[in-house]
Design a protein around this motif. Sequence first.
Motif, short mmCIF file in Angstrom:
data_model
loop_
_atom_site.label_atom_id
_atom_site.label_comp_id
_atom_site.label_asym_id
_atom_site.label_seq_id
_atom_site.Cartn_x
_atom_site.Cartn_y
_atom_site.Cartn_z
N ALA A 140 25.06 39.15 -33.49
CA ALA A 140 25.48 39.50 -32.13
C ALA A 140 26.97 39.79 -32.05
CB ALA A 140 25.10 38.37 -31.18
N ASP A 141 27.76 39.10 -32.89
CA ASP A 141 29.22 39.30 -32.90
C ASP A 141 29.66 39.86 -34.25
OD1 ASP A 141 29.50 37.87 -30.28
OD2 ASP A 141 28.90 36.15 -31.51
N ALA A 142 28.97 40.88 -34.68
CA ALA A 142 29.12 41.37 -36.05
C ALA A 142 30.56 41.77 -36.40
CB ALA A 142 28.18 42.55 -36.29
N GLU A 143 31.24 42.47 -35.50
CA GLU A 143 32.59 42.95 -35.82
C GLU A 143 33.58 41.79 -35.95
OE1 GLU A 143 33.92 46.97 -34.17
OE2 GLU A 143 32.50 46.27 -32.66
N GLU A 144 33.52 40.85 -34.99
CA GLU A 144 34.44 39.71 -35.05
C GLU A 144 34.14 38.83 -36.26
OE1 GLU A 144 34.92 37.88 -30.95
OE2 GLU A 144 33.45 39.45 -30.60
N TYR A 145 32.86 38.62 -36.55
CA TYR A 145 32.47 37.83 -37.71
C TYR A 145 32.99 38.48 -38.99
CZ TYR A 145 29.54 34.61 -40.42
OH TYR A 145 29.09 33.64 -41.27
N ASN A 146 32.92 39.78 -39.06
CA ASN A 146 33.39 40.50 -40.23
C ASN A 146 34.89 40.36 -40.42
OD1 ASN A 146 34.24 43.48 -41.52
ND2 ASN A 146 32.44 42.51 -42.42
N VAL A 147 35.62 40.29 -39.31
CA VAL A 147 37.07 40.06 -39.41
C VAL A 147 37.35 38.73 -40.10
CG1 VAL A 147 39.17 39.63 -38.08
CG2 VAL A 147 37.63 41.48 -37.40
N LEU A 148 36.59 37.70 -39.74
CA LEU A 148 36.75 36.40 -40.40
C LEU A 148 36.48 36.49 -41.89
CD1 LEU A 148 35.18 33.73 -38.00
CD2 LEU A 148 37.59 34.14 -38.46
N LEU A 149 35.45 37.22 -42.27
CA LEU A 149 35.10 37.36 -43.68
C LEU A 149 36.20 38.08 -44.46
CD1 LEU A 149 31.31 38.34 -43.54
CD2 LEU A 149 32.29 36.11 -44.08
N ARG A 150 36.85 39.05 -43.81
CA ARG A 150 37.85 39.86 -44.50
C ARG A 150 39.24 39.26 -44.49
NH1 ARG A 150 39.05 43.95 -41.91
NH2 ARG A 150 37.71 43.90 -40.06
N ALA A 151 39.48 38.32 -43.56
CA ALA A 151 40.83 37.77 -43.41
C ALA A 151 41.21 36.94 -44.64
CB ALA A 151 40.91 36.91 -42.15
N GLU A 152 42.39 37.20 -45.16
CA GLU A 152 42.92 36.43 -46.28
C GLU A 152 44.27 35.86 -45.84
OE1 GLU A 152 43.11 38.64 -49.86
OE2 GLU A 152 40.97 39.11 -49.92
N VAL A 153 44.24 34.62 -45.41
CA VAL A 153 45.45 33.97 -44.92
C VAL A 153 45.70 32.73 -45.75
CG1 VAL A 153 46.59 32.98 -42.91
CG2 VAL A 153 44.91 34.80 -42.60
N ARG A 154 46.91 32.61 -46.26
CA ARG A 154 47.26 31.45 -47.07
C ARG A 154 47.76 30.33 -46.16
NH1 ARG A 154 47.67 32.18 -52.40
NH2 ARG A 154 49.18 30.49 -52.58
N ALA A 155 47.48 29.11 -46.56
CA ALA A 155 47.80 27.95 -45.72
C ALA A 155 49.30 27.86 -45.44
CB ALA A 155 47.33 26.68 -46.41
N GLU A 156 50.13 28.16 -46.44
CA GLU A 156 51.55 27.92 -46.28
C GLU A 156 52.22 28.91 -45.33
OE1 GLU A 156 50.90 29.87 -50.39
OE2 GLU A 156 49.98 28.36 -49.10
N ASN A 157 51.57 30.05 -45.06
CA ASN A 157 52.21 30.98 -44.14
C ASN A 157 51.38 31.26 -42.90
OD1 ASN A 157 50.19 32.74 -44.99
ND2 ASN A 157 51.52 33.80 -46.45
N GLY A 174 37.54 44.91 -33.56
CA GLY A 174 37.03 43.58 -33.90
C GLY A 174 38.15 42.55 -33.91
N GLU A 175 39.32 42.92 -34.44
CA GLU A 175 40.44 41.99 -34.47
C GLU A 175 40.96 41.71 -33.07
OE1 GLU A 175 43.40 43.40 -37.18
OE2 GLU A 175 42.19 42.98 -38.96
N VAL A 176 40.97 42.74 -32.21
CA VAL A 176 41.42 42.54 -30.83
C VAL A 176 40.48 41.58 -30.10
CG1 VAL A 176 41.84 43.66 -28.61
CG2 VAL A 176 42.55 44.79 -30.72
N ARG A 177 39.17 41.80 -30.26
CA ARG A 177 38.20 40.93 -29.60
C ARG A 177 38.30 39.50 -30.14
NH1 ARG A 177 34.83 45.58 -29.33
NH2 ARG A 177 33.95 45.18 -31.38
N LEU A 178 38.53 39.37 -31.45
CA LEU A 178 38.66 38.03 -32.03
C LEU A 178 39.88 37.32 -31.46
CD1 LEU A 178 37.56 35.97 -34.02
CD2 LEU A 178 38.98 37.01 -35.79
N SER A 179 40.96 38.04 -31.22
CA SER A 179 42.16 37.42 -30.66
C SER A 179 41.89 36.88 -29.26
CB SER A 179 43.32 38.42 -30.62
OG SER A 179 43.14 39.41 -29.61
N TYR A 180 41.14 37.62 -28.46
CA TYR A 180 40.79 37.14 -27.12
C TYR A 180 39.92 35.89 -27.20
CZ TYR A 180 42.66 41.37 -24.94
OH TYR A 180 43.49 42.37 -24.49
#
Length: 379
Positions: A140-157, A174-180
């Motif tokens: 149902a939230d395919a685009e936002e879910y995909n953003v989570l899968l693709r995000a590569e964020v390191r803990a220290e930054n 998808g990233e805009v909707r995830l931010s909201y």
Amino acid sequence: MTGLVIGSGVDVPGEPVTLDARRFNRHTFWCGQSGSGKTYALGVVLEQLLLHTELPMVILDPNADFVRLPEAREDASAAEAARLAELDIRVLRSSGDSPGDSSGSSGDGSGKSPAGRLRARYVDLTPASKAALLQLDPIADAEEYNVLLRAEVRAENFDSAGALAAFRQSSDPGEVRLSYRMENLQVLEWDLWSRGAGSVVDVIDQRPRATVMDLGGFTHPAESKVAALAVLEHLWTRREDRKPILIVIDEAHNICPPDPQTDVERALTRQLVQIAAEGRKFGLWLLLSTQRPNKIHPNVLSQCDNLGLMRVNSPRDLKELAGVFGFAGEDQIRRSASFAQGQALFAGGFLSEPTFVQMGRRITEESGGDVGVPLRGGR
């Protein structure tokens, strides 16, 4: 020493009763209704494990009942107090520094986070757990879910404000909707997050003898569950290390209910069901404490090979216990309805036969006791 003295026989007063410490490599169910002495008695067993084994443990403590585990009582023997003082016991609390943190360290070796704080890193959660936290459905939230899968964020930054700003300014819908969604749910504002500093999983990886997680006191009700999820998920991810650890869950119905209601509860229950079914061979052993058997997910309860049973009055609960724990006789289980405070039935792998026990004394300070009734005239 493999025999842990936990008390004396009810039917043979003065006869010491011991549990085989080696058999805590099976899951244990600890049950007793309110007022039975369940938490006090659990403390007796945990103390004996601390004093006479090298088994590390992590204690999920929702009511701050074990935050004084590093503190010896005044009536403890000199030898017991000295042994306790040698142990590395960390107490992590949702706010403020913990007086029971014997390590004096931040938990990650960096000195970045205050000693005794219970914190976790958002970025350490798996994508599936982040999705549960953000109430995201992979379809149902395919685009936002995909953003989570693709995000590569390191803990220290990782910076929550910066992440929200970057998503908001993105050309990806998808990233805009995830931010909201993140901003509306306010999950990145929780006190739980370490925001680049040390995490509870760093403490556990240091292998202290005990890590007490005081889960009470968070502002949002889901924070304590996410803290538990972060730890259980981490231990499962590192299971191939095969480093034994006892996972003690007090008031376990809060962590693995039979009918989880939220996405976070469902993720937490799934992880515990997996550990209950497969964790034993990797050294992930559960000790679950609760008031009633039907408050625990049946796929977790059915994997327990040890039973510690205190007073239970409900005929329905007694019948269920007899059905699940066939190694204890139905008459023996039914006898628990007449137990006095501090009496228990122990059965399963950690002793040769079902045994009725009057629990022994605590050697550490107990927290979270009952509140007394105020009387007139100071009486």
